[in-house]
Scaffold this motif. Structure first.
Motif, short mmCIF file in Angstrom:
data_model
loop_
_atom_site.label_atom_id
_atom_site.label_comp_id
_atom_site.label_asym_id
_atom_site.label_seq_id
_atom_site.Cartn_x
_atom_site.Cartn_y
_atom_site.Cartn_z
N THR A 99 0.57 -0.97 -0.26
CA THR A 99 0.01 -0.29 0.39
C THR A 99 1.18 1.23 0.22
O THR A 99 1.67 1.45 0.61
N VAL A 100 0.96 2.34 -0.64
CA VAL A 100 1.35 3.39 -0.84
C VAL A 100 0.98 4.13 -0.07
O VAL A 100 -0.99 4.57 -0.62
N LEU A 101 0.87 5.38 0.64
CA LEU A 101 0.34 6.63 1.27
C LEU A 101 0.95 7.97 0.59
O LEU A 101 1.46 8.11 0.79
N ALA A 102 -0.16 8.60 0.00
CA ALA A 102 -0.07 9.71 -0.56
C ALA A 102 -1.02 10.32 -1.69
O ALA A 102 -1.80 9.68 -1.60
N GLN A 103 -0.79 12.04 -0.75
CA GLN A 103 -2.89 12.72 -1.00
C GLN A 103 -2.45 13.08 -2.30
O GLN A 103 -3.76 13.05 -2.58
N ALA A 104 -0.48 12.91 -2.71
CA ALA A 104 -1.08 13.31 -4.20
C ALA A 104 0.27 13.31 -4.35
O ALA A 104 0.91 12.70 -4.57
N PRO A 105 0.20 12.50 -5.57
CA PRO A 105 -0.57 12.61 -7.81
C PRO A 105 -1.16 11.55 -7.21
O PRO A 105 -1.39 11.12 -6.19
N LYS A 106 -2.97 11.63 -8.13
CA LYS A 106 -3.09 10.05 -8.15
C LYS A 106 -2.80 8.57 -8.59
O LYS A 106 -2.03 9.18 -9.68
N LEU A 107 -2.89 7.81 -8.32
CA LEU A 107 -1.73 6.77 -8.45
C LEU A 107 -2.22 5.87 -9.18
O LEU A 107 -1.65 4.70 -9.67
N ALA A 108 -3.74 5.55 -9.34
CA ALA A 108 -4.73 4.21 -10.03
C ALA A 108 -4.51 3.96 -11.11
O ALA A 108 -3.31 2.99 -11.91
N PRO A 109 -3.73 5.41 -12.14
CA PRO A 109 -3.35 5.12 -13.52
C PRO A 109 -2.64 4.03 -13.50
O PRO A 109 -1.98 4.24 -14.61
N TYR A 110 -1.48 4.30 -12.12
CA TYR A 110 0.20 3.74 -12.39
C TYR A 110 -0.08 2.30 -12.03
O TYR A 110 1.53 1.29 -11.99
N ILE A 111 -0.88 2.00 -11.23
CA ILE A 111 -1.40 0.63 -10.38
C ILE A 111 -0.82 -0.60 -11.37
O ILE A 111 0.11 -1.55 -11.03
N VAL A 112 -1.36 -0.67 -12.55
CA VAL A 112 -0.99 -2.16 -13.02
C VAL A 112 0.81 -2.26 -13.71
O VAL A 112 0.72 -3.14 -13.50
N LYS A 132 -2.26 -0.98 -4.02
CA LYS A 132 -2.91 -0.01 -3.46
C LYS A 132 -2.49 1.35 -3.70
O LYS A 132 -1.50 1.14 -3.45
N ALA A 133 -2.63 2.42 -3.69
CA ALA A 133 -3.04 3.47 -2.72
C ALA A 133 -3.81 4.06 -2.27
O ALA A 133 -4.58 3.62 -2.68
N THR A 134 -3.51 4.65 -1.29
CA THR A 134 -4.72 5.71 -0.44
C THR A 134 -4.23 6.97 -0.14
O THR A 134 -3.24 7.19 0.16
N THR A 135 -5.07 7.47 0.01
CA THR A 135 -5.00 9.22 0.73
C THR A 135 -5.57 9.02 1.89
O THR A 135 -5.22 7.75 2.96
N GLU A 136 -4.57 9.51 3.13
CA GLU A 136 -4.89 10.08 4.50
C GLU A 136 -5.49 11.21 5.22
O GLU A 136 -5.93 11.59 5.59
N GLU A 137 -6.74 11.27 3.56
CA GLU A 137 -7.53 12.67 4.09
C GLU A 137 -6.83 14.04 4.71
O GLU A 137 -7.20 14.05 5.63
N GLY A 138 -6.02 14.24 4.17
CA GLY A 138 -5.41 15.27 4.68
C GLY A 138 -4.16 15.28 5.50
O GLY A 138 -3.87 15.97 6.83
N LEU A 139 -4.35 14.07 7.00
CA LEU A 139 -3.72 14.08 8.37
C LEU A 139 -2.35 13.71 7.57
O LEU A 139 -2.33 13.14 6.86
N GLY A 140 -2.23 13.81 8.92
CA GLY A 140 0.10 13.32 8.96
C GLY A 140 0.78 13.87 7.44
O GLY A 140 0.42 14.76 7.03
N PHE A 141 1.59 14.08 7.79
CA PHE A 141 3.07 14.30 6.76
C PHE A 141 2.82 13.74 5.51
O PHE A 141 2.51 14.61 4.06
N THR A 142 1.87 12.49 5.09
CA THR A 142 1.59 12.22 3.65
C THR A 142 0.35 12.67 3.39
O THR A 142 -0.04 14.21 2.42
#
Length: 158
Positions: A99-112, A132-142
């Motif tokens: 799992t990658v934790l990143a607010q941006a950029p959106k990673l869905a197009p690169y996952i495959v 998989k990729a997820t944001t942390e809803e603006g929380l924390g350093f990510t």
């Protein structure tokens, strides 16, 4: 004998670096991850999970950032070295889940492509590699877009 491993890595986002995740260069307006190598947090987490499952230490032990030969190193090449060490010692990778934790950029197009790169480096069918990729809803350093982190769990057997 079945063994499980967990890997975690984090790098700071800075201007003037390429953003590389899972061996894929991702457009991010000239903002990438700071590190001695290419700073691919996803591949570093995968490598640490595999090394940890075999009780072989971590990526820093095998590829220290004090060694100039790893400056700007391609983390896919490092992952292949980790796989070679496991294979040489009789281990077989069953599967991994990252799992990658990143607010941006959106990673869905690169996952495959990330999954394909990891599968190729580890001589696995892509069906045994989950990313998989997820944001942390603006929380924390990510969430504050200060860095990107990744976790990986894997199962190996001997």
């Amino acid at each position: 004998m079945i063994r499980i491993g967990h890997g975690y890595d984090v790098h700071k986002l800075v201007e003037g670096r390429k953003l590389i995740l899972g061996g894929v260069e991702i457009e991010n307006n000239g903002i990438g991850l700071l590190g001695h190598s290419d700073a691919d947090v996803l591949l570093h987490a995968v490598s640490d999970a595999l090394l940890g499952a075999a009780a072989y230490g971590d990526i820093g032990k095998h590829f220290p950032d004090t060694d100039e030969k790893y400056k700007n190193a391609d983390s896919l090449r490092l992952l292949k070295c980790v796989y070679g060490l496991l294979k040489e010692n009789g281990y077989h990778i069953v599967n991994l889940d990252a799992t990658v934790l990143a607010q941006a950029p959106k990673l869905a197009p690169y996952i495959v492509k990330m999954r394909e790169n990891i599968a190729e480096a580890l001589d696995l069918d892509v069906d045994f590699v989950s990313v998989k990729a997820t944001t942390e809803e603006g929380l924390g350093f990510t969430g504050a877009k200060q860095g990107i982190a990744a976790h990986c769990v894997c199962l190996i057997e001997k």
